[in-house]
Design a protein around this motif. Sequence first.
Motif, PDB file in Angstrom:
ATOM      1  N   GLU A  68      70.767 -48.326  25.875  1.00  0.00           N
ATOM      2  CA  GLU A  68      69.852 -48.679  26.957  1.00  0.00           C
ATOM      3  C   GLU A  68      69.689 -47.511  27.931  1.00  0.00           C
ATOM      4  OE1 GLU A  68      69.611 -51.875  30.619  1.00  0.00           O
ATOM      5  OE2 GLU A  68      70.447 -52.552  28.707  1.00  0.00           O
ATOM      6  N   GLU A  69      70.776 -46.833  28.234  1.00  0.00           N
ATOM      7  CA  GLU A  69      70.721 -45.694  29.158  1.00  0.00           C
ATOM      8  C   GLU A  69      69.880 -44.557  28.579  1.00  0.00           C
ATOM      9  OE1 GLU A  69      73.717 -47.221  28.275  1.00  0.00           O
ATOM     10  OE2 GLU A  69      73.668 -48.433  30.091  1.00  0.00           O
ATOM     11  N   GLU A  70      70.032 -44.293  27.280  1.00  0.00           N
ATOM     12  CA  GLU A  70      69.247 -43.232  26.638  1.00  0.00           C
ATOM     13  C   GLU A  70      67.754 -43.581  26.629  1.00  0.00           C
ATOM     14  OE1 GLU A  70      72.385 -41.439  23.352  1.00  0.00           O
ATOM     15  OE2 GLU A  70      71.382 -43.345  22.912  1.00  0.00           O
ATOM     16  N   ILE A  71      67.448 -44.836  26.323  1.00  0.00           N
ATOM     17  CA  ILE A  71      66.053 -45.264  26.293  1.00  0.00           C
ATOM     18  C   ILE A  71      65.438 -45.176  27.688  1.00  0.00           C
ATOM     19  CG2 ILE A  71      64.525 -47.253  25.904  1.00  0.00           C
ATOM     20  CD1 ILE A  71      66.502 -48.003  23.582  1.00  0.00           C
ATOM     21  N   LYS A  72      66.192 -45.579  28.693  1.00  0.00           N
ATOM     22  CA  LYS A  72      65.697 -45.466  30.068  1.00  0.00           C
ATOM     23  C   LYS A  72      65.432 -44.006  30.433  1.00  0.00           C
ATOM     24  CE  LYS A  72      67.526 -49.585  32.317  1.00  0.00           C
ATOM     25  NZ  LYS A  72      68.387 -50.070  33.423  1.00  0.00           N
ATOM     26  N   ALA A  73      66.355 -43.120  30.089  1.00  0.00           N
ATOM     27  CA  ALA A  73      66.193 -41.703  30.414  1.00  0.00           C
ATOM     28  C   ALA A  73      64.946 -41.123  29.745  1.00  0.00           C
ATOM     29  CB  ALA A  73      67.439 -40.919  30.007  1.00  0.00           C
ATOM     30  N   ILE A  74      64.740 -41.457  28.485  1.00  0.00           N
ATOM     31  CA  ILE A  74      63.550 -40.987  27.753  1.00  0.00           C
ATOM     32  C   ILE A  74      62.283 -41.533  28.417  1.00  0.00           C
ATOM     33  CG2 ILE A  74      62.297 -41.220  25.556  1.00  0.00           C
ATOM     34  CD1 ILE A  74      65.135 -41.267  24.205  1.00  0.00           C
ATOM     35  N   SER A  75      62.323 -42.801  28.807  1.00  0.00           N
ATOM     36  CA  SER A  75      61.164 -43.453  29.429  1.00  0.00           C
ATOM     37  C   SER A  75      60.875 -42.862  30.805  1.00  0.00           C
ATOM     38  CB  SER A  75      61.403 -44.960  29.535  1.00  0.00           C
ATOM     39  OG  SER A  75      61.639 -45.504  28.261  1.00  0.00           O
ATOM     40  N   TYR A  76      61.914 -42.602  31.587  1.00  0.00           N
ATOM     41  CA  TYR A  76      61.735 -41.979  32.902  1.00  0.00           C
ATOM     42  C   TYR A  76      61.087 -40.605  32.743  1.00  0.00           C
ATOM     43  CZ  TYR A  76      65.096 -45.413  34.814  1.00  0.00           C
ATOM     44  OH  TYR A  76      65.759 -46.563  35.197  1.00  0.00           O
ATOM     45  N   SER A  77      61.531 -39.860  31.759  1.00  0.00           N
ATOM     46  CA  SER A  77      60.968 -38.534  31.508  1.00  0.00           C
ATOM     47  C   SER A  77      59.487 -38.628  31.139  1.00  0.00           C
ATOM     48  CB  SER A  77      61.766 -37.854  30.391  1.00  0.00           C
ATOM     49  OG  SER A  77      61.257 -36.588  30.116  1.00  0.00           O
ATOM     50  N   PHE A  78      59.137 -39.596  30.306  1.00  0.00           N
ATOM     51  CA  PHE A  78      57.740 -39.818  29.927  1.00  0.00           C
ATOM     52  C   PHE A  78      56.904 -40.166  31.161  1.00  0.00           C
ATOM     53  CE2 PHE A  78      54.410 -42.637  28.008  1.00  0.00           C
ATOM     54  CZ  PHE A  78      53.794 -41.688  27.199  1.00  0.00           C
ATOM     55  N   ALA A  79      57.432 -41.026  32.019  1.00  0.00           N
ATOM     56  CA  ALA A  79      56.720 -41.404  33.246  1.00  0.00           C
ATOM     57  C   ALA A  79      56.518 -40.201  34.165  1.00  0.00           C
ATOM     58  CB  ALA A  79      57.486 -42.505  33.977  1.00  0.00           C
ATOM     59  N   LYS A  80      57.529 -39.354  34.284  1.00  0.00           N
ATOM     60  CA  LYS A  80      57.395 -38.155  35.122  1.00  0.00           C
ATOM     61  C   LYS A  80      56.315 -37.233  34.564  1.00  0.00           C
ATOM     62  CE  LYS A  80      62.124 -38.314  36.785  1.00  0.00           C
ATOM     63  NZ  LYS A  80      63.488 -37.814  36.666  1.00  0.00           N
ATOM     64  N   LYS A  81      56.235 -37.152  33.250  1.00  0.00           N
ATOM     65  CA  LYS A  81      55.193 -36.343  32.612  1.00  0.00           C
ATOM     66  C   LYS A  81      53.814 -36.910  32.941  1.00  0.00           C
ATOM     67  CE  LYS A  81      54.072 -34.466  28.049  1.00  0.00           C
ATOM     68  NZ  LYS A  81      54.459 -34.494  26.635  1.00  0.00           N
ATOM     69  N   ILE A  82      53.683 -38.214  32.884  1.00  0.00           N
ATOM     70  CA  ILE A  82      52.413 -38.869  33.210  1.00  0.00           C
ATOM     71  C   ILE A  82      52.039 -38.580  34.663  1.00  0.00           C
ATOM     72  CG2 ILE A  82      51.338 -41.138  33.590  1.00  0.00           C
ATOM     73  CD1 ILE A  82      52.875 -42.044  31.028  1.00  0.00           C
ATOM     74  N   LYS A  83      53.016 -38.645  35.563  1.00  0.00           N
ATOM     75  CA  LYS A  83      52.752 -38.357  36.977  1.00  0.00           C
ATOM     76  C   LYS A  83      52.263 -36.925  37.156  1.00  0.00           C
ATOM     77  CE  LYS A  83      56.754 -39.688  38.606  1.00  0.00           C
ATOM     78  NZ  LYS A  83      57.885 -40.056  39.469  1.00  0.00           N
ATOM     79  N   ARG A  84      52.939 -35.968  36.522  1.00  0.00           N
ATOM     80  CA  ARG A  84      52.559 -34.560  36.664  1.00  0.00           C
ATOM     81  C   ARG A  84      51.143 -34.319  36.154  1.00  0.00           C
ATOM     82  NH1 ARG A  84      57.671 -33.716  34.620  1.00  0.00           N
ATOM     83  NH2 ARG A  84      56.830 -33.132  32.590  1.00  0.00           N
ATOM     84  N   ILE A  85      50.838 -34.872  34.993  1.00  0.00           N
ATOM     85  CA  ILE A  85      49.506 -34.691  34.414  1.00  0.00           C
ATOM     86  C   ILE A  85      48.446 -35.347  35.282  1.00  0.00           C
ATOM     87  CG2 ILE A  85      48.031 -35.285  32.435  1.00  0.00           C
ATOM     88  CD1 ILE A  85      50.616 -34.995  30.700  1.00  0.00           C
ATOM     89  N   ASN A  86      48.727 -36.547  35.771  1.00  0.00           N
ATOM     90  CA  ASN A  86      47.789 -37.255  36.628  1.00  0.00           C
ATOM     91  C   ASN A  86      47.484 -36.465  37.894  1.00  0.00           C
ATOM     92  OD1 ASN A  86      46.351 -39.642  36.280  1.00  0.00           O
ATOM     93  ND2 ASN A  86      48.199 -40.853  36.194  1.00  0.00           N
ATOM     94  N   GLU A  87      48.517 -35.865  38.476  1.00  0.00           N
ATOM     95  CA  GLU A  87      48.339 -35.086  39.691  1.00  0.00           C
ATOM     96  C   GLU A  87      47.529 -33.821  39.433  1.00  0.00           C
ATOM     97  OE1 GLU A  87      52.377 -34.608  40.942  1.00  0.00           O
ATOM     98  OE2 GLU A  87      52.529 -36.696  41.598  1.00  0.00           O
TER      99      GLU A  87
END
Length: 148
Positions: free
Chosen positions: A127-146
């Motif tokens: 669960e911790e690994e999946i969360k970390a991967i998902s958080y990283s994906f979300a941060k990528k989405i934020k950077r691209i959106n900005e």
Amino acid sequence: MDNIIVYASMTGTTELIARSIAEELARSGWHVTVKDAIDTFAEELLSYDCILIGSYTWGDGELADDIMCFHEELLAVPLSGKLAAAFGAGDSSYEQFGRAVNILEETLENQGCQVITPGLKVDGGSEEEIKAISYSFAKKIKRINEAI
């Protein structure tokens, strides 16, 4: 910016990915709605600026039954000008690992969305690994959106 995350999950992994992405986006003040595909009408997506759709891959590369009705509706909804990305859980022992993500990306593009990043395909983990991967994906989405 209003965002929606629609997902289909059988074992809970794709739901964990969806909720983890939403959690990370919310930390930055983004408004995020998270919905199960079974409880979502494709026309609802018209109210959002950024659309994230997730599904696990069933069998040897098929969309999950849980998202089929939503997907069929999605084929009739024009989404020009919307930003989008796809994600999902899969099993890399199959030849078509995570193909549901590819199908969702293709559908989003065909409906006029700008797919802003290659889809996230998760192959198990804690669960911790999946969360970390998902958080990283979300941060990528934020950077691209900005940057857009």
